[in-house]
Design a protein around this motif. Structure first.
Motif, mmCIF file in Angstrom:
data_model
loop_
_atom_site.group_PDB
_atom_site.id
_atom_site.type_symbol
_atom_site.label_atom_id
_atom_site.label_comp_id
_atom_site.label_asym_id
_atom_site.label_seq_id
_atom_site.Cartn_x
_atom_site.Cartn_y
_atom_site.Cartn_z
ATOM 1 N N PHE A 67 -16.701 -3.960 6.966
ATOM 2 C CA PHE A 67 -16.573 -3.014 5.862
ATOM 3 C C PHE A 67 -15.850 -1.729 6.286
ATOM 4 O O PHE A 67 -16.226 -1.098 7.266
ATOM 5 C CB PHE A 67 -17.968 -2.654 5.338
ATOM 6 C CG PHE A 67 -17.941 -1.452 4.464
ATOM 7 C CD1 PHE A 67 -17.655 -1.589 3.118
ATOM 8 C CD2 PHE A 67 -18.123 -0.175 4.985
ATOM 9 C CE1 PHE A 67 -17.581 -0.466 2.303
ATOM 10 C CE2 PHE A 67 -18.057 0.945 4.175
ATOM 11 C CZ PHE A 67 -17.782 0.792 2.833
ATOM 12 N N GLY A 70 -11.022 2.590 4.779
ATOM 13 C CA GLY A 70 -10.021 3.390 5.488
ATOM 14 C C GLY A 70 -9.963 4.829 4.995
ATOM 15 O O GLY A 70 -9.074 5.591 5.377
ATOM 16 N N LEU A 185 -12.051 7.378 16.874
ATOM 17 C CA LEU A 185 -12.204 5.936 16.635
ATOM 18 C C LEU A 185 -13.059 5.674 15.404
ATOM 19 O O LEU A 185 -14.263 5.450 15.497
ATOM 20 C CB LEU A 185 -12.813 5.297 17.885
ATOM 21 C CG LEU A 185 -12.057 5.633 19.186
ATOM 22 C CD1 LEU A 185 -12.786 5.091 20.407
ATOM 23 C CD2 LEU A 185 -10.616 5.106 19.140
ATOM 24 N N ALA A 186 -12.414 5.717 14.238
ATOM 25 C CA ALA A 186 -13.145 5.560 12.976
ATOM 26 C C ALA A 186 -13.073 4.132 12.432
ATOM 27 O O ALA A 186 -13.729 3.817 11.438
ATOM 28 C CB ALA A 186 -12.601 6.535 11.936
ATOM 29 N N PHE A 238 -17.346 6.760 16.295
ATOM 30 C CA PHE A 238 -18.245 6.800 15.131
ATOM 31 C C PHE A 238 -19.326 5.750 15.282
ATOM 32 O O PHE A 238 -19.077 4.659 15.804
ATOM 33 C CB PHE A 238 -17.465 6.536 13.831
ATOM 34 C CG PHE A 238 -16.784 7.757 13.303
ATOM 35 C CD1 PHE A 238 -15.572 8.176 13.851
ATOM 36 C CD2 PHE A 238 -17.347 8.518 12.295
ATOM 37 C CE1 PHE A 238 -14.950 9.325 13.384
ATOM 38 C CE2 PHE A 238 -16.727 9.662 11.815
ATOM 39 C CZ PHE A 238 -15.519 10.065 12.366
ATOM 40 N N LEU A 240 -21.983 3.770 12.891
ATOM 41 C CA LEU A 240 -22.362 3.486 11.510
ATOM 42 C C LEU A 240 -23.699 2.754 11.484
ATOM 43 O O LEU A 240 -23.874 1.764 12.192
ATOM 44 C CB LEU A 240 -21.291 2.604 10.859
ATOM 45 C CG LEU A 240 -21.589 2.093 9.446
ATOM 46 C CD1 LEU A 240 -21.696 3.233 8.457
ATOM 47 C CD2 LEU A 240 -20.514 1.112 8.999
ATOM 48 N N ARG A 271 -22.300 8.916 3.986
ATOM 49 C CA ARG A 271 -21.195 9.299 4.857
ATOM 50 C C ARG A 271 -20.200 10.275 4.241
ATOM 51 O O ARG A 271 -19.476 10.944 4.953
ATOM 52 C CB ARG A 271 -20.472 8.051 5.362
ATOM 53 C CG ARG A 271 -19.652 7.311 4.312
ATOM 54 C CD ARG A 271 -19.188 5.979 4.879
ATOM 55 N NE ARG A 271 -18.169 5.326 4.071
ATOM 56 C CZ ARG A 271 -18.395 4.702 2.923
ATOM 57 N NH1 ARG A 271 -19.612 4.669 2.417
ATOM 58 N NH2 ARG A 271 -17.402 4.118 2.275
#
Ligand code: 9Z3
Length: 333
Positions: A67, A70, A185-186, A238, A240, A271
């Motif tokens: 998921f 972007g 780094l997402a 990141f 999640l 987020r």
């Protein structure tokens, strides 16, 4: 779900899983870009964005996806550009991109704010709807200026294999900038993959009952980035989670394990208005003579009020905090 899959080291991963076909070409574009930015005395940030896929067949019909629209990456890239950074934007094919993200076909289709002016029916003209003009002009001006200054390089990945090869190559190219390079780094990266050697060549056939797939673990690439590829670059990853209770412990564990500079924790559902910056406590490097032992990590929550200011983007505050921290990092040589 429990997995007993094999764990690949980064080294064995790259020794057994082949590179994507256009890697050489992309690496040479990165090399040229980095050299230009060094000449212009600009800091460079690598922004990764979007989700990686895991194909289940060599002639791929089916794949698993991660998921990510972007949004985080594309929005952040714009704020980095605004702050004077050059940006290598490494993103999943067809995920959102800086500037064009404002006119995504699903949320804000651009055809909806164009009008046909029929003053002279033999020569119709197109114009932008009046109430959309100011915003479009602002986005277009920033977009054109970034193009003119050559400060944005866009690279594309689809699979987790593309991503890993590209990340390694780009990091190694960018490492010449040492502390002046940032890695943001997402991207949402697959934790499991199917090695080529185990993949079916053709489309998996149905009709044989349920499908069982055993996947291997993707190597912990952040460790190699920190220890081998980036030479003192400022690395932000990141984390999640969907269970809020896990966010802080998992972010601490990531920082402990990889030893980079910042983990930004985000809860999937919160987020857009809340993130937490986790970093090592700087007091631990100084004298700890203040009595009780200082904690290993500092958690810094960043929140915005979307009810009061619905057009505010949390990435604006994330980037300004990171730029400040990166400046300190550069000074610390
Ligand atoms: C993120 O946590 C990103 O902020 C999101 C952005 C994917 C949530 P959108 O693109 O969403 O705006 O829709 N990215 C990192 C996700 C990830 O795979 N992290 C790994 C983990 O959590 C560590 S590198 O284990």
């Amino acid at each position: 779900m429990h997995s007993e899959s094999t764990s690949f080291s980064a080294e064995s991963y790259f020794a057994t899983q082949g590179p994507p076909p256009n890697l050489e070409h992309e690496v040479s574009a990165v090399r040229t870009f980095v050299a230009q930015q060094i000449q212009q005395n600009r800091n460079v940030v690598l922004v990764t964005s979007g989700g990686t896929t895991v194909p289940l067949e060599l002639n791929v019909v089916r794949f698993l996806d991660n998921f990510s629209a972007g949004t985080r990456g594309a929005t952040s890239a714009e704020y980095f550009l605004k702050a004077g950074y050059a940006v290598i934007f490494m993103h999943r094919q067809f995920s959102l991109q800086p500037f064009s993200r404002h006119y995504s076909h699903s949320t804000n289709p651009f055809l909806d704010f164009l009008e046909i002016d029929q003053v002279d029916s033999s020569d119709p003209q197109i114009s932008v709807t009046a109430d959309k003009r100011a915003h479009l002009l602002e986005v277009l001006t920033a977009y054109k200026s970034v193009h003119a200054s050559g400060t944005l390089l866009t690279l594309t990945f689809i699979t987790v294999n593309d991503y890993l090869w590209l990340l390694r190559a780009v990091s190694q190219e960018l490492s010449v900038m040492r502390r002046r390079a940032m890695y943001y780094l997402a991207a949402a990266v697959s934790d499991f993959f199917l090695p080529r050697q185990k993949m079916s060549e053709h489309k998996i056939q149905s009709g044989k009952g349920s499908l069982h797939i055993e996947m291997d673990q993707v190597p912990k690439i952040l460790k190699s980035m920190v220890d081998e590829w980036t030479h003192d670059g400022f690395i932000v990853s990141f984390k999640l989670e969907t269970d809020p209770l896990l966010l802080i412990p998992k972010a601490h564990a990531a920082l402990e394990r990889y030893g980079h500079q910042v983990v930004i924790g985000n809860d999937l559902h919160r987020r857009k208005f809340e993130v937490v910056f986790v970093s090592r406590n700087p007091q631990l490097n100084g004298d700890a003579s203040t009595g009780s032992a200082p904690s290993t990590f500092v958690d810094h929550w960043l929140r915005i009020d979307l009810i009061r200011d619905p057009s505010k983007e949390i990435e604006e505050d994330i980037i300004s905090e990171l730029v400040r921290r990166h400046e300190e990092w550069v000074k610390q040589k």
